[in-house]
Design a protein around this motif. Sequence first.
Motif, PDB file in Angstrom:
ATOM      1  N   TRP A  55      32.412  46.824  44.679  1.00 57.09           N
ATOM      2  CA  TRP A  55      33.800  47.282  44.660  1.00 57.09           C
ATOM      3  C   TRP A  55      33.924  48.794  44.434  1.00 57.09           C
ATOM      4  CZ3 TRP A  55      38.022  45.032  46.381  1.00 57.09           C
ATOM      5  CH2 TRP A  55      39.245  45.636  46.105  1.00 57.09           C
ATOM      6  N   ALA A  66      41.176  49.497  49.339  1.00 56.69           N
ATOM      7  CA  ALA A  66      40.811  48.736  48.143  1.00 56.69           C
ATOM      8  C   ALA A  66      42.056  48.406  47.327  1.00 56.69           C
ATOM      9  CB  ALA A  66      39.807  49.523  47.301  1.00 56.69           C
ATOM     10  N   MET A  67      42.956  49.367  47.208  1.00 60.50           N
ATOM     11  CA  MET A  67      44.193  49.137  46.470  1.00 60.50           C
ATOM     12  C   MET A  67      45.071  48.099  47.165  1.00 60.50           C
ATOM     13  SD  MET A  67      47.246  51.753  45.341  1.00 60.50           S
ATOM     14  CE  MET A  67      46.101  52.855  44.581  1.00 60.50           C
ATOM     15  N   SER A  70      43.569  44.599  46.600  1.00 60.20           N
ATOM     16  CA  SER A  70      43.813  44.166  45.230  1.00 60.20           C
ATOM     17  C   SER A  70      45.285  43.802  45.029  1.00 60.20           C
ATOM     18  CB  SER A  70      43.392  45.267  44.263  1.00 60.20           C
ATOM     19  OG  SER A  70      43.724  44.925  42.949  1.00 60.20           O
ATOM     20  N   ASP A  71      46.189  44.645  45.510  1.00 59.30           N
ATOM     21  CA  ASP A  71      47.625  44.382  45.372  1.00 59.30           C
ATOM     22  C   ASP A  71      48.037  43.088  46.067  1.00 59.30           C
ATOM     23  OD1 ASP A  71      47.850  46.724  43.926  1.00 59.30           O
ATOM     24  OD2 ASP A  71      48.864  47.848  45.519  1.00 59.30           O
ATOM     25  N   VAL A  74      46.847  40.126  43.968  1.00 59.94           N
ATOM     26  CA  VAL A  74      47.679  39.965  42.762  1.00 59.94           C
ATOM     27  C   VAL A  74      49.000  39.307  43.138  1.00 59.94           C
ATOM     28  CG1 VAL A  74      49.010  41.229  41.030  1.00 59.94           C
ATOM     29  CG2 VAL A  74      46.621  41.812  41.418  1.00 59.94           C
ATOM     30  N   VAL A  86      40.019  36.554  40.420  1.00 59.94           N
ATOM     31  CA  VAL A  86      39.402  37.543  41.318  1.00 59.94           C
ATOM     32  C   VAL A  86      38.621  38.535  40.462  1.00 59.94           C
ATOM     33  CG1 VAL A  86      39.782  39.270  43.094  1.00 59.94           C
ATOM     34  CG2 VAL A  86      41.319  37.299  42.946  1.00 59.94           C
ATOM     35  N   GLU A  87      37.354  38.731  40.808  1.00 53.02           N
ATOM     36  CA  GLU A  87      36.511  39.692  40.101  1.00 53.02           C
ATOM     37  C   GLU A  87      36.178  40.840  41.038  1.00 53.02           C
ATOM     38  OE1 GLU A  87      33.378  37.856  37.318  1.00 53.02           O
ATOM     39  OE2 GLU A  87      33.521  36.497  39.042  1.00 53.02           O
ATOM     40  N   TYR A  88      36.170  42.036  40.486  1.00 51.74           N
ATOM     41  CA  TYR A  88      35.844  43.246  41.230  1.00 51.74           C
ATOM     42  C   TYR A  88      34.638  43.892  40.545  1.00 51.74           C
ATOM     43  CZ  TYR A  88      40.610  42.405  42.796  1.00 51.74           C
ATOM     44  OH  TYR A  88      41.768  41.836  43.293  1.00 51.74           O
TER      45      TYR A  88
END
Length: 89
Positions: A55, A66-67, A70-71, A74, A86-88
């Motif tokens: 990541w 990446a943002m 992730s957004d 979420v 979710v793991e980063y």
Amino acid sequence: MVTIDVASVANEDELHRLLQRKFGFPDFYGRNWSAFWDAVSGLVFIPEHVRFTGWELLAERVPGEAMMLSDCLVRYRDLYRPGLRVEYL
């Protein structure tokens, strides 16, 4: 659980192709964030546990993508899957 290694991803298209393959998105997947949302919110089932490896490298190379990823995850969790993990890494 699904593990997705994003360490070698260098651009948005590569990221979407990887996500398409790992999540089993259909051939008509548009490879953009609107299409990603459509796929996860109604076309495919996302596993309860998703682990991204590499990541930090992804966030360095394509921070906006990446943002966005992730957004989106979420938002998906908040709206549809409160148990999603979710793991980063």
